[in-house]
Design a protein around this motif. Sequence first.
Motif, short mmCIF file in Angstrom:
data_model
loop_
_atom_site.label_atom_id
_atom_site.label_comp_id
_atom_site.label_asym_id
_atom_site.label_seq_id
_atom_site.Cartn_x
_atom_site.Cartn_y
_atom_site.Cartn_z
N TRP A 60 0.84 -1.21 0.00
CA TRP A 60 0.00 0.00 0.00
C TRP A 60 0.87 1.25 0.00
O TRP A 60 1.89 1.31 0.71
N LEU A 61 0.47 2.24 -0.79
CA LEU A 61 1.13 3.55 -0.81
C LEU A 61 0.05 4.61 -0.81
O LEU A 61 -0.88 4.57 -1.62
N SER A 62 0.15 5.56 0.10
CA SER A 62 -0.85 6.60 0.19
C SER A 62 -0.88 7.45 -1.08
O SER A 62 0.18 7.81 -1.62
N GLU A 63 -2.08 7.79 -1.53
CA GLU A 63 -2.23 8.67 -2.68
C GLU A 63 -1.73 10.08 -2.37
O GLU A 63 -1.50 10.87 -3.29
N LYS A 64 -1.54 10.38 -1.09
CA LYS A 64 -1.07 11.70 -0.70
C LYS A 64 0.39 11.69 -0.24
O LYS A 64 0.87 12.64 0.38
N SER A 65 1.12 10.62 -0.59
CA SER A 65 2.54 10.57 -0.24
C SER A 65 3.29 11.73 -0.88
O SER A 65 3.05 12.07 -2.04
N ARG A 66 4.22 12.30 -0.11
CA ARG A 66 5.02 13.41 -0.60
C ARG A 66 6.44 12.92 -0.86
O ARG A 66 7.09 12.39 0.04
N PHE A 67 6.91 13.11 -2.07
CA PHE A 67 8.26 12.68 -2.43
C PHE A 67 9.16 13.90 -2.45
O PHE A 67 9.29 14.59 -3.45
N ALA A 68 9.77 14.18 -1.30
CA ALA A 68 10.60 15.38 -1.15
C ALA A 68 11.95 14.99 -0.56
O ALA A 68 12.07 14.02 0.21
N THR A 244 8.03 -8.24 16.01
CA THR A 244 7.02 -7.95 15.00
C THR A 244 6.23 -6.74 15.47
O THR A 244 5.66 -6.76 16.57
N VAL A 245 6.24 -5.70 14.66
CA VAL A 245 5.49 -4.48 15.00
C VAL A 245 4.21 -4.47 14.18
O VAL A 245 4.24 -4.68 12.96
N VAL A 246 3.09 -4.24 14.84
CA VAL A 246 1.78 -4.20 14.18
C VAL A 246 1.18 -2.82 14.42
O VAL A 246 1.07 -2.38 15.58
N TRP A 247 0.79 -2.15 13.32
CA TRP A 247 0.31 -0.77 13.46
C TRP A 247 -0.80 -0.46 12.46
O TRP A 247 -0.71 -0.80 11.29
N THR A 248 -1.86 0.16 12.97
CA THR A 248 -2.87 0.81 12.15
C THR A 248 -3.30 2.06 12.89
O THR A 248 -3.59 2.01 14.09
N PRO A 249 -3.34 3.23 12.23
CA PRO A 249 -3.59 4.48 12.96
C PRO A 249 -5.04 4.74 13.30
O PRO A 249 -5.34 5.49 14.23
N TRP A 250 -5.95 4.18 12.56
CA TRP A 250 -7.40 4.43 12.64
C TRP A 250 -7.70 5.86 12.19
O TRP A 250 -6.82 6.62 11.79
N ALA A 251 -8.96 6.23 12.21
CA ALA A 251 -9.42 7.42 11.49
C ALA A 251 -8.84 8.72 12.04
O ALA A 251 -8.30 9.54 11.28
N ASP A 252 -8.95 8.96 13.34
CA ASP A 252 -8.57 10.26 13.88
C ASP A 252 -7.07 10.52 13.73
O ASP A 252 -6.66 11.62 13.35
N LYS A 253 -6.27 9.52 14.04
CA LYS A 253 -4.82 9.72 13.95
C LYS A 253 -4.39 9.89 12.50
O LYS A 253 -3.53 10.73 12.19
N ALA A 254 -4.97 9.12 11.59
CA ALA A 254 -4.64 9.26 10.16
C ALA A 254 -5.00 10.65 9.67
O ALA A 254 -4.24 11.27 8.91
N ALA A 255 -6.16 11.18 10.08
CA ALA A 255 -6.58 12.50 9.65
C ALA A 255 -5.61 13.58 10.12
O ALA A 255 -5.35 14.56 9.42
N ALA A 256 -5.03 13.39 11.32
CA ALA A 256 -4.10 14.38 11.87
C ALA A 256 -2.74 14.34 11.19
O ALA A 256 -1.98 15.32 11.27
N MET A 257 -2.42 13.25 10.52
CA MET A 257 -1.10 13.12 9.91
C MET A 257 -0.97 13.94 8.62
O MET A 257 0.13 14.37 8.26
N GLY A 258 -2.05 14.08 7.87
CA GLY A 258 -2.01 14.94 6.70
C GLY A 258 -1.58 14.28 5.40
O GLY A 258 -1.69 14.90 4.34
N ASP A 259 -1.09 13.06 5.45
CA ASP A 259 -0.69 12.39 4.20
C ASP A 259 -1.50 11.12 3.95
O ASP A 259 -1.04 10.20 3.29
N TYR A 260 -2.72 11.09 4.50
CA TYR A 260 -3.71 10.05 4.20
C TYR A 260 -4.89 10.69 3.48
O TYR A 260 -5.29 11.81 3.80
N THR A 261 -5.48 9.97 2.54
CA THR A 261 -6.81 10.34 2.06
C THR A 261 -7.81 10.01 3.17
O THR A 261 -7.49 9.24 4.08
N PRO A 262 -9.04 10.56 3.13
CA PRO A 262 -9.98 10.35 4.24
C PRO A 262 -10.21 8.90 4.62
O PRO A 262 -10.37 8.58 5.79
N GLU A 263 -10.25 8.01 3.63
CA GLU A 263 -10.51 6.59 3.92
C GLU A 263 -9.28 5.71 3.70
O GLU A 263 -9.37 4.49 3.77
#
Length: 300
Positions: A60-68, A244-263
Motif C-alpha cells: 500500500w502507498l498513500s495517494e497523498k505521499s510526498r516525495f521530497a 514484529t510491530v503491528v500498526w494501524t492508525p485508525w481514522a482520527d490519527k490518520a486525519a491528523a497526519m495529513g498524508d492520508y486520504t480520508p478513507e
Amino acid sequence: MQSLDALNRYAIPEHLFFRFGPGGQIFADIRNRSASASVFLQGAHLTAFQPRSQYDPLIWLSEKSRFAVGKSIRGGIPVCWPWFGPHPDNPQLPAHGFARTHLWIVSESSSSDTSTRIILTLEPNEETRTQWPHETPVSLEIVVSETLEMHLTTHNAGSESVVLGEALHTYFLVGDIQSVYLEGLDGCDYLDKTAGFARQHQEGKLTFTGETDRIYVNSPSDCVIHDPRMHRRIRISKKQADSTVVWTPWADKAAAMGDYTPEGWRQMLCVESANAAENTLQLSSGQTHTLSVCYSAEPL
C-alpha cells in the motif's frame, strides 16, 4: 548522488530501468514475468510490488505521499535503521533513524525472466556521522519474483560494539482493516504503545477495532494476514528478526497526519519485521547481521 547515466550501468533491458519520478526523485522500476516493483532510491524505499498472479498490489502507498528530499513517505516499505522508534538518548534526532531519508547507492543488479535483483548501499558519511558516530555500512538486497525478498545487512566495521535497532516498516494493502485478522502472534508478549507501552499477552488471532500500535517481542514465526475481501492471505516469513510491530492508525490519527486520504487508513495494515525493544541487537566489532523477509500471497 548517482546520475541517470551512472545508474544505467545497472539497468537491464526489459527488466530494470531508472527514471525521474515525483519531485524529480530517482526511482528504479522492475518488470519480469513474475511481478513488478518500484524502488525510491532515497531511503532504498520500495513503493510498489505486485505479483502477476495477483489482481491487486501487495504493498500500500498513500495517494497523498510526498516525495521530497530528506522527507519520509507514507506507505511502501520504509527502512527503519539504525534505531527503531525514538533515539534512545537524543529525542531531537528523527524517529526510526536516518536511513529512510538518505540517498542510497545502487551497487549491483541481475535478472532472469522470472526474478530481478538489486542491491542498494548506504555508507557512513559526514552527515550520517553527526547522528550515528559508528562505521556500520548497510545494504538492502531486493529480489522481485512471484515473492518479494528483502535482506537488510549491517556490518560493524568499527572497533567497538554498537546497539542496533531496525525494521522493515511494511504497509500491506488490505480490503478493509475491520475485516482482516492476523495470525502468528498467539502466545507472544507485546508492548502496547497506546497504553503507555504496558506489557500484555496475545491470545489467539489479532483483529482490529481501533488504533493498534504494538511491538511483539520474541516473535520469530511467520505472520499471515487473512483478507476475505481480497480473497487472499499475505504471508510474512522472516529470519533474524525477533520482533514484529503491528500498526494501524485508525481514522482520527490518520486525519491528523495529513498524508492520508480520508478513507486511506482502511486499506492498510503495517506488519513490520524488526529487532526492537528488548530484541535490539548488540553488534560486535567485525560482526555482520542480516534481517531477511519474504512476502507472498496465497488464495483463501
